[in-house]
Design a protein around this motif. Structure first.
Motif, PDB file in Angstrom:
ATOM      1  N   LEU A  40      26.131 -30.031 -19.729  1.00 36.04           N
ATOM      2  CA  LEU A  40      26.001 -28.806 -20.513  1.00 36.04           C
ATOM      3  C   LEU A  40      26.958 -27.750 -19.972  1.00 36.04           C
ATOM      4  CD1 LEU A  40      22.100 -28.623 -20.835  1.00 36.04           C
ATOM      5  CD2 LEU A  40      23.739 -29.445 -22.542  1.00 36.04           C
ATOM      6  N   GLN A  58      26.852 -24.497 -19.832  1.00 40.24           N
ATOM      7  CA  GLN A  58      26.303 -23.371 -19.091  1.00 40.24           C
ATOM      8  C   GLN A  58      25.670 -23.778 -17.756  1.00 40.24           C
ATOM      9  OE1 GLN A  58      25.969 -19.849 -19.456  1.00 40.24           O
ATOM     10  NE2 GLN A  58      27.770 -20.281 -20.700  1.00 40.24           N
ATOM     11  N   VAL A  59      25.637 -25.076 -17.451  1.00 46.35           N
ATOM     12  CA  VAL A  59      25.044 -25.553 -16.193  1.00 46.35           C
ATOM     13  C   VAL A  59      26.139 -25.701 -15.147  1.00 46.35           C
ATOM     14  CG1 VAL A  59      23.856 -27.463 -15.059  1.00 46.35           C
ATOM     15  CG2 VAL A  59      23.112 -26.693 -17.320  1.00 46.35           C
ATOM     16  N   MET A 118      22.257 -22.142 -13.661  1.00 42.35           N
ATOM     17  CA  MET A 118      22.832 -21.884 -14.974  1.00 42.35           C
ATOM     18  C   MET A 118      23.684 -20.627 -14.950  1.00 42.35           C
ATOM     19  SD  MET A 118      19.628 -22.711 -17.516  1.00 42.35           S
ATOM     20  CE  MET A 118      18.863 -21.142 -17.131  1.00 42.35           C
ATOM     21  N   ASP A 142      23.621 -16.781 -22.794  1.00 37.85           N
ATOM     22  CA  ASP A 142      22.855 -17.608 -23.724  1.00 37.85           C
ATOM     23  C   ASP A 142      21.881 -18.544 -22.995  1.00 37.85           C
ATOM     24  OD1 ASP A 142      22.020 -18.383 -26.156  1.00 37.85           O
ATOM     25  OD2 ASP A 142      23.882 -19.346 -26.784  1.00 37.85           O
ATOM     26  N   THR A 162      20.549 -22.587 -23.580  1.00 42.60           N
ATOM     27  CA  THR A 162      20.680 -23.583 -22.508  1.00 42.60           C
ATOM     28  C   THR A 162      19.341 -24.250 -22.225  1.00 42.60           C
ATOM     29  OG1 THR A 162      22.452 -22.250 -21.516  1.00 42.60           O
ATOM     30  CG2 THR A 162      21.450 -23.950 -20.145  1.00 42.60           C
TER      31      THR A 162
END
Length: 812
Positions: free
Chosen positions: A499, A501-502, A642, A646, A650
């Motif tokens: 992901l 945002q990770v 994170m 957003d 997530t």
């Protein structure tokens, strides 16, 4: 006669509505605050007293030092209960509780789990120990067999319904099938097991009968026979070390004796703590549930007393001040034959009448604000209107308050000399006595004390919130119960890392905020003896643990997935360096082992490859202790670092991945910073409670000050008029009217600040990491007191100063 006193009291109060309002409202606020605190204290003191024979039930505690720092534990060895039942005639019953924490549970014919937050393995006589009855099932046989469990009402209704649960099969943690053999009422909210909903039979636990005296994992409770000699029982507990523990240690160290064990500085001391003392007086490293603090009870008791005393002082001040208006009444009554005792009874009747009006108002106010107070204190308190004892205590307390508040004014006014008061002389001292001024000083001293306490509590909480913890708690989501992922924990981690945002993720059951904990005894290579053994936390982590949580290496290196030997490597913290007596650089390459007492060929060593800077993984009330991190398996959670953008999207994406890998399993998560804040919930609530009652105390003091300022301005009306005629300005008159009150506030500051500094410095001693009481905190309290007094008195002073002198002097 009493009826006549009541009539006169009612007429007198109606003639002085402003005075009546100030006294009634001030007393009502003080009594309402004290009532709420009294209900809170009663709830705290009632913990675990509802159990049958609670006065005969004790928990066995253990004070332990075996390498490292001493520890105080609420747990004891597995054989303890059986040994006490067998060897000690004072013991009527003994049971064990092995706390299990959260458990995933489901009906045998479904695939979706439900998480029960608190469960425990217990002996079959657990229900007999605490006098617990069943709603369904046989309480005597419910947990005698393996793979059986008992549900509380709430848990049973969630899965089957209360009357349909017994005989049903349930799957725990996707591992074993258990049969429901009983349903019990929910545990009382004021008990140490208040949150437990699932009780599992002790025979279901595979290590329940191994006779291991070295582990401390069981809460042992004993019920003593009536009139048991507790001193003799304690002597018996003291003998357990030599009779059982040392022989068990000798299997590993044949030459060990009790004398050599103690000579090395180590000790294991067992003691019995009354069940009803646990909630407020136990602060062990291991507890079945979060406890309160007897210190906080003492503090709140003083606050309640202060509130009532402030209100009583208000009444006394205002009554003596306003006695000027009734001086001629007293003179006339004495001239017509009333004696001093009759006047005292009259004025005491008036004070009692005001107190009972205040009581009714106070109960109404307390009833209205109780829901807000429950939210503030995290309680479910109710006012026991139907309990006669409640009303008896309340009315008795009101009578005491009435007598205390009315005695001095009654005797003060009954001393007036008829000849002087009827001539209008002899009244100059009324409303200006040293006693009244001393009471004003006392009022503000209490208010300033509470302001100091509130400021210090909030500053300590702010210190905890902002202190460098040694790890990064921001933007870290912790996904729980990943053992539900059907062995695909690594796949879950890889998918989450894809992901955008990770930033990073780590698999572990051990986190710096409240989570899994496990201690173990280690020794350095070449020092395989109990004298040099050290205790430390032993956490199992993965290769990304340090980077995800932002732990700082001060020596050595991090775990490396490309180095196979890191599976037997450890990283230690700075506190461990002290116990090993080495520097950070010299610690790299040292080997340690937990195979204490084993022969050299059977020892497995772990190599220290790094040292991390100390980080807080326990309450700041405690010092940071020794800790080692090693690569482990079977993690219980996934911590995910994170980005800040957003977050909602997530989290939804992570949930989607979870539902793909573990369909039908609950998606349970929390944020690390929220968990950190929750661990200081008690301190935060104490600060909020302090704030509320500090405001109330200031309000009460201001009501009294406002009334006295009003009376003072009325008494000096002609003086003010003459001064204005002679050219005095509004500011000069206001200054003169205000100065007397500010002098009293100044004396209150001088008296209260040293006491406030001492008291809060003592409170801070309970924290290993704490602030110091700074001069500016005391100055802020003094400034607030002066500002409040100026605003309260200044309004009336200016109002009196702007009156046209023609009106003031018209009667002359």
């Amino acid at each position: 006669m009493f009826k006549n006193h009541l009539k006169i009291a009612w007429r007198s109060l109606k003639k002085q509505p402003f005075f009546t309002f100030l006294n009634t409202f001030g007393l009502a606020i003080g009594m309402a605050g004290a009532l709420l605190i009294a209900l809170y204290i009663h709830d705290e003191l009632s913990y675990d007293k509802m159990f049958a024979d609670s006065d005969r039930i004790y928990r066995i505690n253990a004070d332990v030092k075996f390498g490292g720092l001493p520890e105080q534990l609420g747990e004891s060895p597995e054989p303890m209960a059986e040994t006490l039942m067998r060897d000690y005639p004072q013991v009527e019953l003994a049971i064990r509780i092995r706390d299990q924490g959260s458990v995933l549970i489901r009906k045998a014919n479904v695939t979706s789990n439900v998480k029960e937050l608190n469960s425990a393995f217990v002996d079959s006589t657990f229900f007999k120990m605490f006098g617990l009855a069943f709603l369904d099932g046989d309480v005597t046989t419910a947990l005698t067999e393996p793979n059986t469990l008992v549900l509380t009402r709430t848990a049973a209704e969630k899965h089957f319904g209360v009357n349909n649960a017994v005989g049903q099969e349930m799957v725990l943690n996707n591992l074993g099938t258990f049969r429901v053999t009983g349903v019990m009422e929910d545990m009382p909210k004021n008990s140490l097991l208040r949150d437990h909903t699932v009780f599992i039979s002790m025979p279901s636990f595979q290590f329940a009968q191994i006779g291991h005296w070295g582990s401390l994992n069981y809460y042992t409770f004993v019920k003593m026979v009536p009139s048991a000699d507790m001193a003799a029982f304690q002597e018996g507990l003291d003998s357990l070390l030599g009779r059982y523990l040392i022989p068990w240690i000798q299997d590993y160290y044949p030459g060990m004796t009790e004398a050599s064990f103690r000579a090395s500085g180590n000790f294991i001391n067992y003691s019995a703590m009354p069940l009803t003392d646990i909630h407020l007086q136990s602060n062990m490293k291991t507890e079945l549930s979060a406890n309160g603090s007897i210190q906080n009870i003492y503090i709140l008791s003083f606050v309640a007393i202060f509130l009532v005393v402030l209100a009583v002082v208000n009444f006394m001040n205002l009554s003596t001040a306003y006695s000027l208006k009734r001086a001629k009444e007293v003179g006339v009554r004495k001239t017509l034959g009333s004696d001093k005792s009759d006047l005292v009874r009259q004025f005491l009747t008036e004070s009692g009448f005001i107190c009972f009006l205040s009581l009714l108002l106070a109960v109404g106010v307390a009833f209205l604000v109780l829901p807000l107070f429950n939210d503030l204190a995290d309680k479910a308190i109710s006012i026991p209107f139907q309990n006669p004892m409640f009303w008896a205590i309340l009315i008795g307390a009101t009578l005491v308050v009435g007598v205390l508040s009315g005695t001095y004014p009654a005797f003060f006014m009954s001393r007036f000399i008829p000849v002087k008061v009827l001539k209008g002389s002899g009244l100059s001292d009324v409303g200006g006595s040293k006693v009244r001024n001393s009471l004003v000083v006392f009022q503000f001293a209490i208010s300033i004390l509470l302001i100091v306490a509130t400021v210090v509590v909030y500053q300590q909480l702010n210190f905890i919130q902002s202190k460098e913890l040694g790890y990064d708690k921001a933007q870290i989501l912790v996904l729980e119960d990943i053992n539900n992922a059907n062995g695909q924990e690594q796949s879950l981690k890889r998918e989450v890392l894809r992901l955008g945002q990770v930033q990073s993720a780590t698999l572990s059951s051990f986190l710096p905020t409240p989570s899994a904990r496990t201690g173990q005894t280690f020794f350095k290579e070449g020092a395989n003896n109990q004298e040099d053994a050290i205790n430390m936390e032993n956490w199992r982590v993965d290769h990304d643990y340090l980077s995800t949580l932002g732990l700082e290496l001060i020596a050595g290196r991090d775990f490396d997935v490309r180095i196979p030997t890191d599976s037997s490597a450890v990283i230690i913290n700075e506190a461990t360096l002290k116990t090993l007596n080495v520097s950070a650089e010299n610690a790299i390459g040292l080997r340690i082992s937990s195979d204490l007492g084993a022969s050299e060929e059977d020892i497995t060593y772990q190599t220290i490859i790094g040292v991390v800077r100390n980080f807080h993984y326990d309450s700041m009330r405690k010092n940071i202790e020794a800790l080692c991190l090693g690569i482990g398996r079977f993690p219980g959670s996934l911590a995910i670092k994170m980005g800040t953008q957003d977050v909602t999207a997530t989290v939804s994406a992570i949930e989607g991945i979870w539902n793909t890998i573990a369909p039908g399993q609950p998606f349970n998560y929390y944020f690390l910073d929220d968990s950190f804040n929750d661990s200081y919930d008690a301190e935060q609530r104490l600060g909020q409670i302090f704030s509320v009652f500090t405001v109330l105390s200031i309000l009460i003091a201001c009501l009294g000050l406002f009334g006295l300022a009003t009376f003072n301005a009325q008494r000096r009306t002609k003086e003010i008029g003459i001064r204005k005629v002679l050219g005095a300005g509004i500011s000069q008159i206001s200054y003169r009217l205000t100065t007397d009150f500010l002098k009293m506030v100044g004396w209150a500051i001088v008296i209260s600040l040293p006491i406030g500094w001492y008291a809060m410095d003592k409170w801070l001693q309970d924290f290993s990491y704490r602030i110091e009481v700074q001069w500016w905190m005391l100055l802020l309290a003094a400034f607030l007191a002066i500002a409040i007094a100026v605003l309260t008195v200044g309004y009336q002073s200016i109002r009196a100063a702007v009156v046209n002198p023609v009106k003031s002097l018209r009667a002359e």
